[in-house]
Design a protein around this motif. Structure first.
Motif, PDB file in Angstrom:
ATOM      1  N   GLN B 109      14.359  -5.310  -4.033  1.00  7.51           N
ATOM      2  CA  GLN B 109      13.482  -4.140  -4.038  1.00  7.51           C
ATOM      3  C   GLN B 109      13.519  -3.526  -5.427  1.00  7.51           C
ATOM      4  O   GLN B 109      14.590  -3.210  -5.926  1.00  7.51           O
ATOM      5  N   ILE B 111      12.175  -0.797  -8.587  1.00  8.03           N
ATOM      6  CA  ILE B 111      11.878   0.630  -8.718  1.00  8.03           C
ATOM      7  C   ILE B 111      10.427   0.900  -8.348  1.00  8.03           C
ATOM      8  O   ILE B 111      10.108   1.874  -7.663  1.00  8.03           O
ATOM      9  N   ALA B 114       9.783   1.025  -4.756  1.00 13.84           N
ATOM     10  CA  ALA B 114      10.237   2.272  -4.162  1.00 13.84           C
ATOM     11  C   ALA B 114       9.269   3.406  -4.471  1.00 13.84           C
ATOM     12  O   ALA B 114       8.962   4.233  -3.614  1.00 13.84           O
ATOM     13  N   LEU B 115       8.765   3.437  -5.704  1.00 16.08           N
ATOM     14  CA  LEU B 115       7.862   4.530  -6.074  1.00 16.08           C
ATOM     15  C   LEU B 115       6.544   4.430  -5.311  1.00 16.08           C
ATOM     16  O   LEU B 115       5.962   5.442  -4.932  1.00 16.08           O
ATOM     17  N   HIS B 117       6.050   2.643  -2.498  1.00 11.05           N
ATOM     18  CA  HIS B 117       6.215   2.290  -1.082  1.00 11.05           C
ATOM     19  C   HIS B 117       5.396   1.062  -0.713  1.00 11.05           C
ATOM     20  O   HIS B 117       4.597   1.074   0.219  1.00 11.05           O
ATOM     21  N   TYR B 121       8.854  -2.892  -0.033  1.00 10.60           N
ATOM     22  CA  TYR B 121       9.832  -1.823   0.124  1.00 10.60           C
ATOM     23  C   TYR B 121      10.082  -1.562   1.602  1.00 10.60           C
ATOM     24  O   TYR B 121      11.203  -1.535   2.072  1.00 10.60           O
TER      25      TYR B 121
END
Ligand SMILES: Nc1ncnc2c1ncn2[C@@H]1O[C@H](COP(=O)(O)OP(=O)(O)OP(=O)(O)O)[C@@H](O)[C@H]1O
Ligand SMILES: Nc1ncnc2c1ncn2[C@@H]1O[C@H](COP(=O)(O)OP(=O)(O)OP(=O)(O)O)[C@@H](O)[C@H]1O
Ligand SMILES: [Mg+2]
Ligand SMILES: [Mg+2]
Lengths: 322, 255, 234, 297, 356
Positions: B109, B111, B114-115, B117, B121
């Motif tokens: 996963q 960055i 995650a930012l 979605h 993620y």
């Protein structure tokens, strides 16, 4: 301090209440955003707009510091250094080189990342207390350097920085949009693999290492993320005020941002937003008290903390709400 | 080639030679116990293997690959997981989050995922949580897995720590006194748990003072005294070794 | 000597003790057995003032100490050796032991008691200048017990003293406890090593879910099938 | 050269005196007591008020009178420190430790601006002056007053060091710092020991305040802010909670400032001082005399 | 401001004043606001301006850009007609566009850095002598005294640094060093040692009296026998008090005319003392003048319309102020700084040389 017999608020197994559900999912964020968007319809004097814009920028700063302090547990007493680096980079590039404000953003990103690495790399091995003094030192070094150099305009700083837009209302909305994205980004980072690694480090570095978390790199990542948030907030700040000078980047500013984070509730995004709004607006509300303003501010801080020791809106583990 | 090879390991603290020329090896899927008096150097040996202490000299290798000088996270990345003698859970975090820590190394996963979605993620987060629950079920954690880890009773914290280590999906699991603080009934459960872990093909090195458990579960026992190996062999042989009886077991303790 | 009556303890959301009652008489060793999470540690903490009961009463020598502060209770001679050793990590072994004598004003007396600990636990004597936090697990356990001995307790609450000790040492620590007891100190002993505990105890209680479900003399408990199954290893 | 050293040592001994209290408080409850510098300020004003109330002081009596004022002020600021702890810090004993930071900053604001409301923003000038002829020692210009002040500081610091390292009280302080809960089980009255620590630390700050007032002559409501920061720095550099380390840290900071000014000029002084300190800490991460904390796993 | 004139016609005319009331410069604020209030009270006692009363609204700028900007916006929102504040240059700069956009003229009593007028903003007027004017006066006096080795000391704020550097430029080789100190400290012995290492015969301090007093004292304690001069920020009775009356004796100052030195103005000091129970301090007289000047301009303009007030200010000629008869340069700075040399005599500043 080590654990004590007193039960803590964190991590309870109470069933979720309606309130807690409303508080911790995205509704809270949307509601906050709505308040920010509607505020100018209620009150739109230049003063109110200026104060609200500053508050929004402060929220972004707090969200950035929260990554470092709240998530990762690294006490940073010089966070304003990154704010200054962002603001000055934007200021110098717009006034001395003539770039438009937006064009400075990539440069600001690069410079703040470099600043994050330069400050973080040699110092992140230090224990928290020592890290605190080192960051404080860096904060001061940046400010004094800005005060002494000619490109940064010396003590009177840089003036005539172009804003994004001449209309303060529009600028306010731009700021709110940027800050909202930044806050959302910080929140999402916090809920990711990286965010969890930050918290593992905060709780126990050795155990985190044993689980394969390269604590040094992960801490540096937190530092850089914090630096980027701070730097971008600096750009907004420079555009908002049109003039920046070293007096805006004193240790006291760092302390205030830290206070926003702690007052709101470390590691809790809604908390940090609330904390930042309180810390930046409270002195304005107290403005009319003139001489007693900061006296009362101090007393209020103590009272608030005594009433809510975990912060106004403390972090709860995601599970606690299920 | 053995899974883990320790050769002539030495560790010095000032004037104290805590580990003095220790050698032993662990084969794939094997259960090896390390026993010895208090202060013999057992935990220190674990700490050397996992990179928390830097051995003064010697050789450490996992499947022939050097481990010496690696930082703990790098050792973990090679496939070794451990528990701690003095529990080291992330106290303020939920039990579930603690076990999620084990997933750190295999969770894919970025960055940006995650930012934004991204589906990736969401998928990885779901898998991470499922795995955490799976391992908590596996170790049979009874306490509240949504509450803060430090509120668990001692014995349950032990279990949570093992679940966290297992979530790492290691090839080699180092357990430092997993049965301390458990009563007989619970020890029986621990024994069962260790066997089930072995069933997953994971090799285990076990430090333990409970001889019943050690004798039952281990294929091999290594005995330390003053940092030196004084015996190494099958449980039944070690139990009868006079040196081991004198240094550690005492004449009546194996009752 | 110590009496816990209908004790209730709540942690945020958890009802950890539910009307627990037990007594420890003068000169007694009382064992307290129970599964993980039964509430043994909580019981000791409630007695020593580390947690505040929400109901019930604690009396020590006929004196109500339910709401007394922990340090006052310690000064009365009720000394708690906590779970998980809790030695002072950056103080040396010797300083840790001296701290046990915090309430003793007489330097010579402290020295006498510390020396006694060194006699019983020679390993600590070897390590007197080592920082407590760097001791091995078992050594720390010894230090925690030794530190409590220096306080000169009248009632000792021990939370799993055998945890992490090698078999030989377990035997000697149990002997030491019996010895201290013989010299007039009462003991409330929480132990998972029920075999060892019931060997030296006079009486015992078995806890489940925050309350006592069984009590009797050590011999009775040893004979009890439920106890044997759960705690003595069949 | 010797002049630079002497300048640095003299200023450094003030830093050290203030830093000691900081270090003790930080050492025992891990609190960045931002209000500590303001207790120094409070001390200066309390001394000012006492001197003012006492009326004129004949020059011959200056030193004995100042000593008496010093003791009275120490008692006053000591009690203020205790009150501060009682009101703003003790209720948060079990909160996250940074929460205390907020009340500390709050207390700092309240003290500063409370003093401003009470005594005005204008600086005040001390009614007595430690003026005196200077003489040369190894090429440095030294006054008797400086020697007396340094002597006083050394005595106070040495006494404190004895207290912390040699007495049971000191051991109790260190134990509380490590584990307050277990300390209570040893019979240590944690609250009382912390109160006494605050008393001593604040009294030292107050003493430094009076000494600074009498020596430099000018006091104002913000005078504690900068020195508070420096004291914090000195305390950390020395090795937190370590008394001789803290003293050395204060002196070192004074020397760094003195030489930084000389080599790079006043505007780069703090850059130099902080730069050296940062470099130093990266090489020796536990400060000058900080205990090497061996964390076992 | 210009916009809201019609509905405010009847009420009082509000003058806004940004000053530091908190933060490191908080001590200065009251000197300025008190003096401004004094002027307003005097004018109101005489019937006000155009039949309307004057009213003063102060706002804290904390000497910090953000506070200043919020404060300026607050004043704008409160409908001030003229701004008569501004002390820290760094904090005043961001307020220029704020007042400018609202069409509010600014008469800045204290802040005087070149950057304020560099942008050639029509609504900005400086009534404090500029750095170059003060530097010129300083250079003149140093030359007159035969100083050959001058050291310039400043406190690293824009105001003070500006004067020091300009003086150095004018002095050329006669300036042997520039020494910066950190304000708000007590011990300047390291700086003093530095200064003395250059064997100066003239030391010029361009910062404020708080540090100034300490520096004079510490220079003398260290055995310095040469001349000492201070800038206008240090002209306060407190200077001699802090330094010690005998120590400060003979210290020069570059200063615009002050009440002490203006014929017949001693009444002003008494009035100030009577009203506020303390002596006037730095920028008291400029603040007093700023209010009077604003009142005069509004009267001349016949209203509070910003553009008209600005024209009136530009046209101003010979209005009597502490610094002498007023005339603005095209840059909107004082045509003549009117700097003179004062000297401390018996613990108070007295005129030494009008430098004309
Ligand atoms: N960091 C250190 N500094 C000094 N001595 C140490 C350090 N770590 C361990 N030791 C010493 O090394 C020896 C071995 O310790 P270790 O923890 O390995 O023992 P152990 O075999 O695990 O014992 P136990 O069964 O009691 O846990 C002990 O005597 C201990 O005091
Ligand atoms: N600080 C706390 N906050 C919330 N719950 C707690 C806390 N401490 C203990 N508990 C809960 O109280 C119950 C009793 O715990 P306690 O530690 O007394 O058990 P124990 O019998 O000592 O167990 P063990 O044998 O594992 O040490 C458990 O359910 C535990 O989860
Ligand atoms: Mg061990
Ligand atoms: Mg327990």
């Amino acid at each position: 301090m080590t654990t004590t017999g007193q039960p803590r608020l964190l991590g309870t197994d109470k069933p979720p209440t309606l309130v807690s559900r409303l508080m911790d999912n995205r509704w809270a964020g949307l509601a906050g955003l709505l308040v920010a968007v509607l505020a100018p319809f209620v009150i739109a004097t230049p003063y109110a707009l200026s104060v609200m814009t500053s508050a929004a920028i402060f929220v972004m700063l707090a969200a950035g510091l929260n990554i470092v302090v709240g998530y990762c547990g690294l006490l940073d007493l010089g966070y304003v250094a990154f704010f200054a680096v962002g603001a000055y980079t934007a200021g110098v590039l717009t006034t001395r080189v003539g770039l438009p404000l937006l064009a400075t953003v990539p440069a600001v990103l690069v410079v703040t990342v470099i600043a994050g690495v330069v400050i973080g790399a040699p110092t992140l091995r230090l224990r928290s207390d020592y890290l605190a003094i080192v960051t404080l030192g860096f904060g001061e070094i940046i400010r004094i350097t800005a005060n002494n150099l000619d490109v940064t305009g010396g003590p009177s700083g840089i003036y005539g920085i172009p804003s994004l837009t001449a209309n303060p209302v529009v600028f306010y909305y731009v700021t709110v949009a940027v800050v909202a994205l930044a806050v959302l980004g910080a929140a999402r980072l916090g809920r990711s693999r990286m965010g969890r690694a930050w918290r593992f480090i905060r709780e126990d570095e050795d155990a985190a290492e044993a689980m394969g978390v390269h604590t040094y790199k992960v801490k540096l990542a937190a530092y850089i993320a914090g630096a980027v948030w701070g730097g971008l907030a600096g750009v907004l700040f420079a555009a908002h005020l049109s003039a920046i000078s070293p007096t805006s980047f004193t240790f006291l500013q760092s302390a205030l941002v830290l206070m926003a984070v702690v007052l709101g509730g470390m590691g809790s995004i809604p908390g940090v937003v609330v904390g930042a709004v309180v810390i930046s607006l409270l002195p304005e509300f107290l403005r009319d008290l003139a001489d007693y303003r900061f006296f009362l501010f101090g007393v209020l801080l103590i009272v608030v903390m005594l009433v809510r020791p975990q912060g106004l809106w403390p972090a709860r583990s995601k599970e606690a709400l299920k | 080639m053995s899974l883990l090879e320790v050769e002539d390991l030495r560790l010095r603290f000032g004037g104290l030679l805590a580990i003095d020329g220790l050698s032993f090896s662990v084969e794939e899927g094997e259960i090896v116990s390390v026993i010895g008096p208090n202060g013999a150097g057992k935990t220190s040996a674990f700490n050397c293997v996992t990179g928390f202490y830097r051995a003064s000299s010697g050789r450490l290798a996992l499947r022939g690959e050097n481990l010496l000088g690696l930082r703990p996270s790098a050792v973990a990345a090679r496939g070794i997981a451990r528990t701690f003698q003095n529990l080291r859970l992330f106290g303020e975090l939920s039990v579930l989050d603690n076990v999620r820590a084990g997933a750190h190394l295999w969770l894919r996963q970025g960055i940006l995922d995650a930012l934004l979605h991204t589906p990736r993620y969401r998928r990885s987060e779901r898998e991470c949580t499922e795995q955490a629950h799976h391992w908590l079920d596996f170790v049979g954690l009874r306490g509240d897995r949504y509450g803060a880890a430090r509120n668990l009773p001692y014995g349950e914290q032990r279990r949570a720590e093992i679940a966290r280590a297992l979530a790492r999906r290691p090839d080699l699991l180092l357990l430092d006194e997993p049965a301390a603080g458990l009563n007989q009934g619970e020890k029986a459960e621990m024994l069962d748990l260790i066997r089930r872990v072995q069933g997953l093909g994971i090799a285990i090195v076990l430090i333990e003072h409970d001889m019943g458990l050690v004798m039952d579960v281990s294929e091999r026992v290594v005995v330390l005294n003053f940092g030196q190996k004084i015996a190494d062999g099958r449980p039944d042989d070690v139990r009868k070794d006079p040196a081991v009886i004198a240094a550690y077991l005492g004449s009546e303790a194996h009752a | 000597m110590l009496e816990l009556r209908d004790l209730d303890v709540h942690y945020d959301g958890v009802h950890a003790l539910r009307g627990l009652s037990l007594t420890v008489g003068p000169g007694e060793i009382v064992a307290l057995l129970g599964n993980n999470g039964a509430g043994k540690t909580t019981t000791l903490s409630a007695a020593s003032g580390l947690v505040r009961p929400s109901g019930g009463a604690v009396t020590f020598d006929g004196r109500d100490i339910t709401r007394e502060k922990a340090h006052k209770i310690a000064a009365l001679g009720l000394v708690h050796v906590p779970e998980g050793r809790r030695v002072f990590s950056t103080l040396t072994v010797h300083e840790n032991l001296q701290l046990g004598g915090y309430l003793v004003r007489d330097h010579a007396e402290i020295r006498r008691r510390v020396d006694r600990v060194y006699d019983v636990m020679p390993r600590l004597a070897e390590r007197r200048a080592q920082q407590g936090g760097t001791l091995s697990g078992g050594e720390q356990q010894l230090l925690a017990i030794g530190r409590a001995m220096v306080t000169g307790p009248r009632l000792l609450l021990l939370d799993e003293p055998s945890m992490g000790l090698a078999p030989l040492i377990v035997a000697s620590v149990m002997e030491t406890i019996a010895q201290i007891n013989a010299e007039g100190t009462s003991v409330l002993l929480v132990e998972q090593n029920a075999v060892a505990a019931l060997k030296i105890a006079h009486r015992g209680y078995v806890m489940e879910n925050g309350a006592c479900v069984l009590q009797g003399s050590a011999a009775e408990l040893r004979e009890d099938t439920r106890v044997a199954e759960a705690y003595l290893g069949g | 050269m010797t002049q630079l050293v002497w300048n640095g040592l003299f200023v450094g001994s003030f830093y050290a005196l203030v830093a000691l209290g900081y270090s003790m408080v930080y050492g025992i409850i891990k609190l960045l007591n931002f209000a500590h510098g303001d207790l120094y300020m409070l001390g200066a004003f309390v001394g000012f008020a006492i001197l003012g109330a006492a009326g004129g002081v004949s020059p011959a009596m200056t030193l004995p009178v100042l000593l008496a004022v010093l003791v009275a002020t120490m008692a006053g600021t000591g009690l203020a420190g205790v009150a501060l702890e009682r009101i703003a810090y003790r209720p948060l004993r079990h909160a996250p430790r940074l929460s205390l930071l907020i009340t500390a900053v709050g207390a700092s604001f309240a003290l500063e601006y409370g003093m401003r409301a009470g005594a005005g923003a204008d600086p005040r000038v001390y009614p007595v002056r430690l003026d005196g002829a200077s003489f040369e020692v190894l090429g440095a210009r030294v006054t008797l007053q400086q020697l007396v002040l340094i002597g006083l500081a050394v005595v106070l610091m040495a006494g404190l060091n004895l207290l912390v390292t040699r007495t049971r009280e000191g051991r109790a302080m260190r134990a509380i710092a490590l584990d307050p809960r277990t300390s209570r089980l040893m019979g240590i009255d944690v609250d009382a020991v912390i109160s006494r620590t605050f008393f001593i630390g604040s009294a030292l700050a107050g003493a430094a305040g009076v000494m600074a007032g009498a020596y430099y002559g000018k006091i104002d409501f913000l005078m504690g802010f900068l020195i508070g920061l420096k004291a914090f720095t000195a305390a950390v550099i020395g090795g937190i909670g370590n008394i001789p380390g803290t003293m050395l840290g204060g002196l070192l900071l004074g020397l760094l400032e003195s030489f930084g000014t000389f080599w790079l000029g006043g505007e780069w002084r703090d850059v130099f001082a902080f730069g050296v300190l940062i470099l130093f800490l990266t090489v020796r991460p536990t400060g000058l005399l900080g205990e090497r904390v061996v964390e076992r796993v | 401001g210009g916009a809201s004139d019609s509905d405010k016609q009847a009420g009082p005319i509000v003058l806004g004043m940004l000053i530091p009331q908190s933060g490191s410069e908080a001590a200065i604020g009251p000197y300025m606001s008190n003096a401004a209030q004094l002027a307003i009270d005097e004018i109101n006692a005489k019937g006000g301006v155009l039949g309307r009363k004057l009213e003063l609204k102060t706002a804290d700028d904390a000497c910090d850009a953000q506070s200043a900007s919020a404060g300026a916006n607050k004043l704008v929102t409160e409908g001030v007609a003229v701004s008569v504040g501004g002390y820290c240059s760094g904090a005043t700069l961001p307020t220029l566009p704020i007042f400018g956009k609202a069409g509010i003229p600014m008469i800045i009593p204290a802040a005087n850095s070149q950057e304020l007028v560099d942008q050639k903003l029509k609504h900005v007027f400086l009534i404090n002598g500029t750095g170059s004017q003060q530097a010129a006066a300083a250079q003149k006096w140093i030359a007159k005294q035969g100083g050959t080795r001058a050291v310039l000391m400043h406190d690293n704020t824009s105001y003070s640094k500006d004067i020091a550097l300009r003086t150095k430029e004018l002095l050329g080789a006669q300036a042997v060093a520039v020494e910066a100190v950190t304000p708000k400290e007590s011990d300047y012995s390291a700086n003093v040692t530095n200064v003395l290492s250059h064997k100066p015969d003239f030391v010029y301090w361009t910062g404020y009296f708080q540090e100034g007093g300490l520096i004079i004292r510490q220079l003398r304690q260290a055995g310095y026998k040469g001349s000492i001069m201070v800038g206008d920020g240090s002209v306060s009775p407190k200077l001699a008090e802090i330094a010690g009356a005998s120590t400060a004796e003979g210290v020069y100052a570059t200063m615009t005319q002050t009440p002490d030195t203006i014929q017949g103005a001693s009444g002003w000091i008494d009035a100030y003392k009577k009203k506020f129970g303390s002596e006037p301090g730095p920028y008291s007289n400029q603040s007093y003048d700023a209010v009077r000047l604003a009142a005069e301009a509004i009267t001349k303009a016949g209203g509070t319309d910003g553009a008209k007030v600005i024209s009136a200010l530009e046209a101003m000629d010979g209005f009597q102020m502490f610094s002498g008869p007023l005339k603005f340069t095209p840059e909107h700075t004082l045509a003549s700084g009117g700097f003179q040399i004062l000297v401390v005599k018996d613990g108070a500043f007295a005129l030494q040389d009008p430098l004309t």
